[in-house]
Design a protein around this motif. Structure first.
Motif, PDB file in Angstrom:
ATOM      1  N   TRP A  79      42.149  33.306  45.883  1.00 48.65           N
ATOM      2  CA  TRP A  79      41.179  32.636  46.224  1.00 48.65           C
ATOM      3  C   TRP A  79      41.377  33.526  47.881  1.00 48.65           C
ATOM      4  O   TRP A  79      42.667  33.520  47.963  1.00 48.65           O
ATOM      5  CB  TRP A  79      41.160  31.417  46.372  1.00 48.65           C
ATOM      6  N   GLN A  80      40.166  33.662  48.084  1.00 49.31           N
ATOM      7  CA  GLN A  80      41.001  33.998  49.940  1.00 49.31           C
ATOM      8  C   GLN A  80      41.639  33.045  50.938  1.00 49.31           C
ATOM      9  O   GLN A  80      41.723  32.221  50.937  1.00 49.31           O
ATOM     10  CB  GLN A  80      39.008  34.591  50.396  1.00 49.31           C
ATOM     11  N   VAL A  81      43.193  33.529  51.730  1.00 49.42           N
ATOM     12  CA  VAL A  81      44.324  32.898  51.597  1.00 49.42           C
ATOM     13  C   VAL A  81      43.778  32.062  53.006  1.00 49.42           C
ATOM     14  O   VAL A  81      43.672  30.952  53.325  1.00 49.42           O
ATOM     15  CB  VAL A  81      45.378  33.407  51.422  1.00 49.42           C
ATOM     16  N   LEU A 141      31.157  42.848  37.209  1.00 49.97           N
ATOM     17  CA  LEU A 141      32.631  43.521  36.726  1.00 49.97           C
ATOM     18  C   LEU A 141      34.232  42.625  36.797  1.00 49.97           C
ATOM     19  O   LEU A 141      34.515  43.477  37.615  1.00 49.97           O
ATOM     20  CB  LEU A 141      32.299  44.526  36.773  1.00 49.97           C
ATOM     21  N   GLU A 142      35.005  42.203  36.138  1.00 50.48           N
ATOM     22  CA  GLU A 142      35.900  41.555  36.424  1.00 50.48           C
ATOM     23  C   GLU A 142      36.760  41.774  35.339  1.00 50.48           C
ATOM     24  O   GLU A 142      36.882  41.338  34.245  1.00 50.48           O
ATOM     25  CB  GLU A 142      36.232  39.619  37.278  1.00 50.48           C
ATOM     26  N   GLY A 143      38.438  41.748  36.430  1.00 50.12           N
ATOM     27  CA  GLY A 143      39.333  41.978  35.312  1.00 50.12           C
ATOM     28  C   GLY A 143      40.194  40.782  34.148  1.00 50.12           C
ATOM     29  O   GLY A 143      40.705  40.930  33.115  1.00 50.12           O
ATOM     30  N   SER A 144      40.610  39.660  35.102  1.00 51.63           N
ATOM     31  CA  SER A 144      40.881  38.848  34.284  1.00 51.63           C
ATOM     32  C   SER A 144      39.249  37.850  33.724  1.00 51.63           C
ATOM     33  O   SER A 144      38.802  37.712  34.447  1.00 51.63           O
ATOM     34  CB  SER A 144      41.381  37.969  35.662  1.00 51.63           C
ATOM     35  N   GLY A 191      35.991  42.623  32.122  1.00 52.92           N
ATOM     36  CA  GLY A 191      36.639  43.859  31.542  1.00 52.92           C
ATOM     37  C   GLY A 191      37.387  44.914  32.607  1.00 52.92           C
ATOM     38  O   GLY A 191      37.196  44.527  33.834  1.00 52.92           O
ATOM     39  N   ARG A 192      38.329  46.095  32.537  1.00 53.85           N
ATOM     40  CA  ARG A 192      38.588  46.884  33.816  1.00 53.85           C
ATOM     41  C   ARG A 192      37.937  47.776  33.734  1.00 53.85           C
ATOM     42  O   ARG A 192      37.008  47.800  33.567  1.00 53.85           O
ATOM     43  CB  ARG A 192      39.505  48.021  32.546  1.00 53.85           C
ATOM     44  N   VAL A 193      37.710  47.602  35.903  1.00 53.86           N
ATOM     45  CA  VAL A 193      36.569  48.707  35.941  1.00 53.86           C
ATOM     46  C   VAL A 193      37.500  50.240  36.586  1.00 53.86           C
ATOM     47  O   VAL A 193      38.777  50.420  36.807  1.00 53.86           O
ATOM     48  CB  VAL A 193      36.690  48.141  37.672  1.00 53.86           C
ATOM     49  N   THR A 194      36.682  50.860  35.791  1.00 49.55           N
ATOM     50  CA  THR A 194      37.587  52.410  35.217  1.00 49.55           C
ATOM     51  C   THR A 194      35.769  53.219  35.317  1.00 49.55           C
ATOM     52  O   THR A 194      34.837  53.031  35.820  1.00 49.55           O
ATOM     53  CB  THR A 194      37.840  52.582  33.482  1.00 49.55           C
ATOM     54  N   LEU A 206      32.701  46.720  46.035  1.00 47.87           N
ATOM     55  CA  LEU A 206      33.386  46.731  45.174  1.00 47.87           C
ATOM     56  C   LEU A 206      34.665  46.308  46.276  1.00 47.87           C
ATOM     57  O   LEU A 206      34.695  45.977  47.670  1.00 47.87           O
ATOM     58  CB  LEU A 206      33.829  47.443  45.167  1.00 47.87           C
ATOM     59  N   ASP A 207      35.307  45.051  46.104  1.00 48.27           N
ATOM     60  CA  ASP A 207      36.158  44.544  46.273  1.00 48.27           C
ATOM     61  C   ASP A 207      37.458  44.489  45.680  1.00 48.27           C
ATOM     62  O   ASP A 207      38.063  44.124  45.290  1.00 48.27           O
ATOM     63  CB  ASP A 207      36.267  42.669  46.254  1.00 48.27           C
ATOM     64  N   PRO A 208      38.264  46.075  45.471  1.00 44.53           N
ATOM     65  CA  PRO A 208      39.325  46.121  44.764  1.00 44.53           C
ATOM     66  C   PRO A 208      40.953  45.623  45.037  1.00 44.53           C
ATOM     67  O   PRO A 208      40.829  44.895  46.176  1.00 44.53           O
ATOM     68  CB  PRO A 208      39.463  48.105  44.447  1.00 44.53           C
ATOM     69  N   PRO A 209      41.685  45.542  44.820  1.00 46.96           N
ATOM     70  CA  PRO A 209      43.192  45.329  45.010  1.00 46.96           C
ATOM     71  C   PRO A 209      43.617  46.134  45.959  1.00 46.96           C
ATOM     72  O   PRO A 209      42.863  47.310  45.895  1.00 46.96           O
ATOM     73  CB  PRO A 209      44.154  45.133  43.684  1.00 46.96           C
ATOM     74  N   ARG A 210      45.104  45.929  46.483  1.00 50.07           N
ATOM     75  CA  ARG A 210      45.650  46.636  47.162  1.00 50.07           C
ATOM     76  C   ARG A 210      45.673  48.263  47.332  1.00 50.07           C
ATOM     77  O   ARG A 210      45.056  48.530  48.495  1.00 50.07           O
ATOM     78  CB  ARG A 210      47.111  45.834  47.160  1.00 50.07           C
TER      79      ARG A 210
HETATM   80  C1  LIG Z   1      40.464  41.275  46.524  1.00 48.67           C
HETATM   81  S1  LIG Z   1      40.706  40.681  44.384  1.00 48.67           S
HETATM   82  C2  LIG Z   1      38.796  40.170  45.077  1.00 48.67           C
HETATM   83  C3  LIG Z   1      37.904  38.994  43.913  1.00 48.67           C
HETATM   84  C4  LIG Z   1      37.273  38.240  44.608  1.00 48.67           C
HETATM   85  N1  LIG Z   1      35.894  39.191  45.727  1.00 48.67           N
HETATM   86  C5  LIG Z   1      36.451  37.375  45.646  1.00 48.67           C
HETATM   87  O1  LIG Z   1      37.319  37.368  46.975  1.00 48.67           O
HETATM   88  O2  LIG Z   1      37.848  36.020  45.333  1.00 48.67           O
HETATM   89  C6  LIG Z   1      40.442  41.685  43.333  1.00 48.67           C
HETATM   90  C7  LIG Z   1      39.750  41.081  41.877  1.00 48.67           C
HETATM   91  O3  LIG Z   1      39.896  42.722  40.879  1.00 48.67           O
HETATM   92  C8  LIG Z   1      40.568  42.202  40.195  1.00 48.67           C
HETATM   93  N2  LIG Z   1      41.208  42.914  39.123  1.00 48.67           N
HETATM   94  C9  LIG Z   1      42.711  43.921  39.459  1.00 48.67           C
HETATM   95  N3  LIG Z   1      42.119  44.712  39.248  1.00 48.67           N
HETATM   96  C10 LIG Z   1      40.879  45.401  38.260  1.00 48.67           C
HETATM   97  C11 LIG Z   1      40.777  46.106  37.128  1.00 48.67           C
HETATM   98  N4  LIG Z   1      41.318  47.193  37.161  1.00 48.67           N
HETATM   99  N5  LIG Z   1      39.570  46.495  36.957  1.00 48.67           N
HETATM  100  C12 LIG Z   1      39.073  44.965  36.948  1.00 48.67           C
HETATM  101  N6  LIG Z   1      39.472  44.083  37.719  1.00 48.67           N
HETATM  102  C13 LIG Z   1      40.145  43.792  37.990  1.00 48.67           C
HETATM  103  C14 LIG Z   1      41.687  40.850  40.172  1.00 48.67           C
HETATM  104  O4  LIG Z   1      41.953  40.419  38.568  1.00 48.67           O
HETATM  105  C15 LIG Z   1      40.973  40.315  41.497  1.00 48.67           C
HETATM  106  O5  LIG Z   1      40.222  39.480  40.860  1.00 48.67           O
END
Ligand SMILES: C[S@@+](CC[C@H](N)C(=O)[O-])C[C@H]1O[C@@H](n2cnc3c(N)ncnc32)[C@H](O)[C@@H]1O
Length: 475
Positions: free
Chosen positions: A289-291, A352-355, A377-380, A404-408
Motif C-alpha cells: 500500500w502506498q506508504v 493485471l496483477e501478479g499477486s 498473472g504476470r505482466v509480460t 502502469l505502476d511497475p515495481p522499482r
Molecule cells: C508499485 S506496486 C503498485 C500497486 C498499485 N498501483 C498501488 O498503488 O497500490 C506494483 C505491483 O506490481 C505487482 N508486480 C510486480 N511484478 C509484477 C509482474 N511481473 N507481473 C504482475 N504484477 C507484478 C506487485 O505485486 C505490486 O502489487
C-alpha cells in the motif's frame, strides 16, 4: 552493533590496502541517484569517484571510506568542514553516518531535498534515457535546464513547511509513513539494516513513521521488546480507517499485542477532487500500500486525471467520445487503489496483477464497479498483447489507455514494446525509480509516443526516493 545474516548482497570491502586512506577530505560535487553526492578527489588515480553520503553539494567534508571497488569508493561524511546553507540538524540521527539506511537526506532542509531530487531526475533522464528523452523533457512547460521537473511536496509537508511555529517547520517531512518494517538483531533488539548491508543496527526512534506507529513503542517499550526478541520480521501498519496493527512473522496483532483474527485493514481515500467522495478499500495488513499518508490520494487524483482527462475533470481526454468512456488496461494493479477510480469514471477497465492475494483484495474493493475485469498473472509482453486487445467488441477491441505502476525495476523493454504494439492513444507510467522511468520513457519515445507531461512527487521525504508520473500520447 548486532549482526545477523549473510553479508551484503553485493560485497564491497571497506578496508583499503596499506597505503589507502581510511578517511579523506573531499570537496563534494553534485548529487547522484542512490542518495549520495559525487566527489572526485585530487591526487587520486585518474577517474576515481567517491560516492559520499550525508554530505551536500559544495561542502568540504571529512569523510570515512565505507566501501571500495575498482571503479569507485563509498564514504560517509562524518564532519562538514564548510557546511552548506541547506544543512540542518538531522531529524533522524540514527540514519546518519554509519547508521541505518532509509533516512539518508535527513540532514538536508526539505526544499533542498526536492532540489536534490530534481537534479537526480534530470541526470537520470539525460544519462540513462539519452538525448531523445532529455529533449522531450526540456520541451515540457515546467522544465528548465538542466532538465527534469520540479519535485512537488505532499500537502502535509507544505502545511508543516509554512507553519508559523519553527518547531513544526523543523519537523516537516516526519510523521508521514503508514508502513514501517523492523528487523530483529541477534541480541533481540528491534532495528533496521545498515546501508547496503545485512547487519542489523538497533533503532530507538522512528521519526518518519506516523504518530500512531511511534506511539506503539515497538523499539522502546519493554513489553514489545520482550515479545519481539525472537521474531525475525516485524511490520507496523497504521491504516487510514482504523487502529494500527503489528505483524510479527505473519501474525497480525493489535496495538496491545493481542492476536487478531482479522488479517485485513481498512483504508479510505478522499477522492472528492474527482467528484467521487470517499473511496474505501480493505487490504491484507501486509500487502503493498502506498506508504506516505498523503500518497494514495495524490496518486489517485494525478493518475486518474492523466488517464481519463475530461472524464475525470481534467483536460485532454484520451479515448474521448467512446460511449461509456475510454477502455483502460491497468498493469501492476495491486489491491485496486487506482483500478477503482478508473473503473468508476472510465469505460471498460481490465487490470493485471501478479499477486493472487492482492487480486482477491481488489475483487472486494471493486464491488462498486462490477464491470471491471481483474486478472491475476504476470505482466509480460505476451499478456499485455493479449489483454490489450481483449476489450469488448465494438471498435477494434483495443485499449485506449494503458496505466502502469511497475515495481522499482520498471516495466522493461518487452512490456513497453507490447504496449506500443497494442497502440493505446495514451500511456500513463508511474515510476518510483528515476532510472527505470528514463529507460521506459525512452522505449515509449522510440515506439513513436510523445511525452506530454511529467510530474515528480516527494512521497518519501528524508530519503532519496520519489515518485514520478509520465504521460505519453500517440501523435
Ligand atoms: C508499485 S506496486 C503498485 C500497486 C498499485 N498501483 C498501488 O498503488 O497500490 C506494483 C505491483 O506490481 C505487482 N508486480 C510486480 N511484478 C509484477 C509482474 N511481473 N507481473 C504482475 N504484477 C507484478 C506487485 O505485486 C505490486 O502489487
Amino acid at each position: 552493533m548486532s549482526g545477523r545474516g549473510r553479508g551484503p548482497a553485493r560485497q564491497e570491502k571497506a578496508r583499503g590496502g596499506a597505503h589507502e586512506p581510511e578517511e579523506m577530505i573531499l570537496v563534494v560535487g553534485p548529487p547522484a541517484h542512490g542518495g549520495h553526492c559525487v566527489a572526485r578527489p585530487q591526487g587520486e588515480p585518474e577517474g576515481r569517484v567517491v560516492f559520499v553520503r550525508h554530505a551536500l553539494p559544495g561542502e568540504t567534508v571529512r569523510a570515512r571510506i565505507t566501501a571500495r571497488t575498482s571503479k569507485m569508493w563509498r564514504a560517509d561524511a562524518v564532519e562538514a568542514l564548510t557546511a552548506s546553507p541547506d544543512r540542518v540538524e538531522p531529524v533522524w540521527p540514527e540514519a546518519g553516518p554509519g547508521g541505518v539506511g532509509g533516512g539518508e537526506l535527513s540532514h538536508v532542509a526539505l526544499p533542498a531535498q526536492r532540489t536534490w531530487k530534481r537534479w537526480v531526475l534530470a541526470d537520470c533522464l539525460r544519462r540513462i534515457g539519452g538525448p531523445e528523452v532529455a529533449e522531450a523533457v526540456l520541451a515540457l512547460p515546467f522544465s528548465t535546464p538542466p532538465g527534469g521537473v520540479p519535485v512537488e511536496p505532499m500537502p502535509c509537508e507544505t502545511a508543516a513547511e509554512t507553519a508559523e511555529d519553527p518547531r513544526v517547520r523543523a519537523l516537516a517531512g516526519t510523521g508521514t509513513r503508514t508502513r514501517v518494517e523492523l528487523a530483529i538483531g541477534d541480541d533481540g533488539a528491534p532495528g533496521m539494516h545498515a546501508f547496503r548491508s545485512a547487519t542489523i543496527l538497533p533503532v530507538r526512534d522512528l521519526p518518519l513513521a506516523v504518530p500512531a506507529i511511534r506511539d506503539l513503542g515497538l523499539t522502546t517499550r519493554g513489553s514489545w521488546r520482550r515479545r519481539l526478541a525472537r521474531a525475525r520480521r516485524v511490520q507496523a501498519v497504521a491504516p487510514s480507517a482504523g487502529a494500527p496493527v503489528v505483524i510479527v512473522d505473519g501474525t497480525v496483532l493489535s496495538a496491545s499485542g493481542r492476536p487478531l483474527s482479522r488479517q485485513r485493514v481498512d483504508e479510505s481515500v478522499d477522492a472528492s477532487g474527482l467528484g467521487l467522495g470517499e473511496l474505501r478499500y480493505t487490504v491484507r495488513a501486509d500487502a503493498f500500500w502506498q506508504v506516505h499518508r498523503d500518497a494514495p490520494r495524490a496518486l489517485v487524483e494525478a493518475v486518474t486525471r492523466a488517464a481519463l482527462g475530461d472524464e475525470a475533470g481534467g483536460a485532454g481526454a484520451s479515448g474521448a467520445g467512446r460511449p461509456g468512456g475510454p477502455r483502460v488496461l491497468e498493469l501492476y494493479s495491486g489491491s485496486g487503489l487506482l483500478t477503482l477510480p478508473l473503473a468508476l469514471l472510465g469505460g471498460e477497465v481490465i487490470s493485471l496483477e501478479g499477486s493472487e492475494r492482492a487480486v482477491r483484495d481488489a475483487d472486494r474493493n471493486l464491488r462498486p464497479a462490477p464491470r471491471a475485469r481483474l486478472m491475476a498473472g504476470r505482466v509480460t509482453g505476451a499478456s499485455v498483447t493479449e489483454l490489450g486487445r481483449s476489450f469488448s467488441p465494438g471498435g477494434d477491441g483495443r485499449a485506449d489507455v494503458v496505466v502502469l505502476d511497475p515495481p522499482r525495476q520498471g516495466a522493461g523493454r518487452d512490456v513497453i514494446e507490447a504496449i506500443v504494439g497494442v497502440g493505446p492513444a495514451r500511456v500513463v507510467l508511474v515510476a518510483c525509480d528515476p532510472a527505470a522511468l528514463a529507460r521506459d520513457v525512452g522505449s515509449l519515445l522510440r515506439g513513436g509516443y510523445r511525452l506530454e507531461g511529467l510530474r515528480a512527487l516527494d512521497m518519501f521525504p528524508h530519503t532519496h526516493h520519489f515518485e514520478t508520473i509520465a504521460v505519453l500520447q500517440r501523435p
